[in-house]
Design a protein around this motif. Structure first.
Motif: not given
Length: 348
Positions: A274-280, A299-308
């Motif tokens: 999910e970390w990769e796909h948020v950045f992509l 939910r991971r995508m949502e957290l990781y998006r804000l974090a990135q």
């Protein structure tokens, strides 16, 4: 690129001395071009008199614009997944790992980490001359879809290669636990959940950004609460996929067969896909639809998006404290990702 504040970059003469034992005296260096954009290493295109070329990577303090402490706490100097991945060890291990996974990277011609000839690590690699996928998407978006499809296949090959541990491949594959899960020397694996690492890092970035950006300071407590709430609701995992970590279209070259070639690979790690796909999604924009996959944890995508987005505020601010030459670009990143961060919080 003009050296900033007295930085000394390699000249043609020094590059020719490095190249001669590798390529032979018969291939004389005609020209050496320092390529723009890098912040951790120097990248030079070496043009020979016979018309051939190679790329030279240099890892030295002169080429690294990041401050000694990168802001990722213990992870910045240790084996964390977000450690400062600069050096030949990270590069060589990532090349080998990605090639074993069936993913195209520039072919390594020669590497020297002994520092017996020069006080820095360096490597010569294949010069992929087809331009970047970013350029292809701009010039021929329809034609680029075939390259995007092949990039999606490469990402799937990476996702299938998993590890119970998270971290840079150089640390995971040389650590107490192998990528296939086997224990070494009887030592217990050191396993930490990816979302916990992301949460800790995001909170540090929030503090950094709030200290410098007034609009972030105003929403600091709300942002902290949102990050903690999102992380708390994520279920643990026991396996993690292989990811590039910062895979934008500028980090994908296109070879003469229209195959995607991944570059800037030192940060390759085992982590949540999910970390990769948020950045992509951030970097590919509308073209992300060609790379989207099913089964990701929203939910991971949502957290990781804000974090990135917080990371893309705090990181450029650190570079602006130094002498990184393209300051306008970094200032634009800070402004853009501050705006997205605020919009994400308003939308909740």
């Amino acid at each position: 690129m003009t050296p900033a504040r007295g930085r000394s970059f390699l000249g043609r003469g020094e590059i020719a001395e490095l190249a001669e034992p590798v390529f032979g005296r018969g291939r004389r260096v005609a020209e050496a071009q320092r390529l723009r954009g890098g912040s951790k290493k120097g990248v030079y295109r070496v043009l020979f008199e016979d018309g051939s070329s190679a790329v030279l990577y240099v890892w030295s303090a002169e080429e690294d614009y990041w401050p000694a402490t990168s802001g990722d706490s213990a992870a910045s100097s240790g084996e964390g997944p977000f450690s400062h991945a600069s050096g030949l060890r990270f590069f060589e291990t990532s090349v080998a790992c990605l090639e074993r996974a069936g993913v195209r990277v520039p072919r390594l011609r020669f590497a020297d980490g002994t520092r017996s000839r020069r006080p820095y690590d360096f490597a010569f690699a294949e010069d992929v001359r087809g331009g970047t996928l970013e350029e292809r998407l701009t010039d021929d978006p329809l034609g680029a879809r075939a390259v995007l499809a092949r990039l999606g296949e490469a990402l799937e090959l990476m996702r299938r290669r998993t590890s119970p541990r998270i971290g840079k491949v150089a640390d995971v594959l040389d650590g107490p636990e192998t990528a296939e899960g086997g224990s070494r020397a009887g030592r217990p694996p050191r396993i930490r959940q990816a979302q916990a690492v992301v949460l800790d890092r995001a909170l540090r970035h929030l503090d950094e950004a709030a200290a410098r950006v007034g609009s972030i300071a105003e929403v600091r407590e709300q942002c902290r609460a949102v990050l903690e709430e999102l992380a708390e609701g994520i279920e643990p995992r026991t396996r993690h996929g292989l990811i590039h970590g910062e895979l934008g279209p500028d980090h994908v070259l296109v070879d003469d067969r229209d195959e995607p070639v991944l570059i800037d690979i030192e940060g390759t790690m085992f982590f949540d896909v999910e970390w990769e796909h948020v950045f992509l999604r951030i970097r590919f924009g509308e073209h992300y639809e060609d790379l989207r996959v099913d089964g990701l944890d929203e939910r991971r995508m949502e957290l990781y998006r804000l974090a990135q987005h917080l990371s893309l505020v705090a990181g450029p601010l650190r570079l602006l404290d130094g002498d990184f030459p393209d300051r306008r670009f970094m200032e634009g990143l800070v402004a853009h990702h501050t705006g997205v961060t605020l919009e994400l919080l308003r939308s909740r």
